[in-house]
Enzyme design. Sequence first.
Site, PDB file in Angstrom:
ATOM      1  N   GLU A 118       0.789  -1.244   0.000  1.00 42.07           N
ATOM      2  CA  GLU A 118       0.000   0.000   0.000  1.00 42.07           C
ATOM      3  C   GLU A 118       0.819   1.293   0.000  1.00 42.07           C
ATOM      4  O   GLU A 118       0.530   2.217   0.772  1.00 42.07           O
ATOM      5  CB  GLU A 118      -0.971  -0.019   1.191  1.00 42.07           C
ATOM      6  N   GLU A 224      -6.101 -10.856  -0.922  1.00 39.63           N
ATOM      7  CA  GLU A 224      -6.932 -10.596   0.267  1.00 39.63           C
ATOM      8  C   GLU A 224      -8.414 -10.597  -0.116  1.00 39.63           C
ATOM      9  O   GLU A 224      -9.166  -9.690   0.241  1.00 39.63           O
ATOM     10  CB  GLU A 224      -6.543  -9.247   0.906  1.00 39.63           C
TER      11      GLU A 224
HETATM   12  O1  9MR Z   1      -7.375  -7.949   8.713  1.00 36.11           O
HETATM   13  C1  9MR Z   1      -6.460  -7.091   9.350  1.00 36.11           C
HETATM   14  C2  9MR Z   1      -7.073  -6.509  10.606  1.00 36.11           C
HETATM   15  O2  9MR Z   1      -7.297  -7.533  11.566  1.00 36.11           O
HETATM   16  C3  9MR Z   1      -6.177  -5.432  11.190  1.00 36.11           C
HETATM   17  O3  9MR Z   1      -6.810  -4.816  12.288  1.00 36.11           O
HETATM   18  C4  9MR Z   1      -5.899  -4.391  10.096  1.00 36.11           C
HETATM   19  C5  9MR Z   1      -5.077  -3.238  10.567  1.00 36.11           C
HETATM   20  O4  9MR Z   1      -3.787  -3.495  10.701  1.00 36.11           O
HETATM   21  O5  9MR Z   1      -5.254  -5.041   9.008  1.00 36.11           O
HETATM   22  C6  9MR Z   1      -6.094  -5.961   8.401  1.00 36.11           C
HETATM   23  O6  9MR Z   1      -5.496  -6.497   7.230  1.00 36.11           O
HETATM   24  C7  9MR Z   1      -5.172  -5.569   6.210  1.00 36.11           C
HETATM   25  C8  9MR Z   1      -3.980  -6.119   5.468  1.00 36.11           C
HETATM   26  O7  9MR Z   1      -2.927  -6.382   6.352  1.00 36.11           O
HETATM   27  C9  9MR Z   1      -3.521  -5.180   4.378  1.00 36.11           C
HETATM   28  N1  9MR Z   1      -4.587  -4.834   3.497  1.00 36.11           N
HETATM   29  C10 9MR Z   1      -5.832  -4.404   4.099  1.00 36.11           C
HETATM   30  C11 9MR Z   1      -6.285  -5.396   5.165  1.00 36.11           C
HETATM   31  C12 9MR Z   1      -7.613  -4.952   5.764  1.00 36.11           C
HETATM   32  O8  9MR Z   1      -7.465  -3.725   6.424  1.00 36.11           O
END
Ligand code: 9MR
Length: 319
Positions: A118, A224
């Site tokens: 990102e 994802e």
């Molecule tokens: O699913 C993840 C969630 O449990 C966390 O709170 C969040 C914040 O760090 O990150 C989520 O996963 C993310 C992923 O690592 C990167 N892309 C977006 C995902 C959803 O926010």
Amino acid sequence: MGVAVRPQDFKGEEAKLILSQFNSITAENVMKMGPIHPIENKFYWKDADEIVDFAQKNKLKVRGHALCWHAQTPRWLYVDQEGKTVSKDVLLKRLENHIDSVVTRYKGKIYAYDVVNEAIDDGQNTYRKSKLYEIAGEDFIAKSFEYAHKADPKAVLFYNDYNTEIPAKREKIYTMLKSLLAKGVPIHGVGLQAHWSINSPTREELEKSIEMFSSLGLQIQFTELDVSVYAGRQGGQLSNGSRKIEEAVFTPEMEQQQLEKYQMIFEVFRKYKKNITGVTFWNLSDKYSWLDGRGRKNYPLLFDKELKPKKAYNAVINF
Ligand code: 9MR
């Protein structure tokens, strides 16, 4: 076919479902820098090790997620002992130490990494104005790939992002990847996160993204995947902070629209199967999804709250 997991998913019915449906796992959170490297000279490996051990024991692949991300980074990364922002040099050294430690520990056990996650902006800017960017400029991106490649030359290295079907952002990611490749940066694939919803992306938007990124000679993984039952782009961003989850109903309309979206998505995946080397769902079943943290219950996956296959599951596997 992969799934994002938490260590607590390795017990009981969840473990059975993982093993019966998937051959790859990703840590939803426990391999991110904050959790795994909370203090400069201290790593917390226990949870990440559990993921890798479960995979080894059951002959699953592991995708590492994520070596360098602006979110969930520990505070020490950016400041010195007096609390002052560090120089670019120091930041890059710290990043190198982090990436080298993780990749070396799991060498031969984690076959692919989301190296940078990102880094592109959703708005007017090209690069996200993160702390990493503020201190190191765009160099932190190429450097991260170099550090990962040096630590494990066999690992398949991905740039990973969301909203990759929106033309403006797709274009920016494409241009960045093209220039990284031209500079000889070791990058092998692009991860399209695929946090989608019942009304986006369209078939055309999705196909266009696959074609554009493949034209760079990169492999594509959908890293994802989930399909929110609420209209609108969901992006990949963090929760809205609301802790209270309202129990919303999974209506027959939602069920039907979601089924059709999943059907379209997998038709496209099959059409481009030569270009796509993996698809990972973001969470296992509707019993728990990161999207629930946005204040209302969501039902974005192929298995329901009881871990049973939904109608969308049948639509995906019967073709
Ligand atoms: O699913 C993840 C969630 O449990 C966390 O709170 C969040 C914040 O760090 O990150 C989520 O996963 C993310 C992923 O690592 C990167 N892309 C977006 C995902 C959803 O926010």
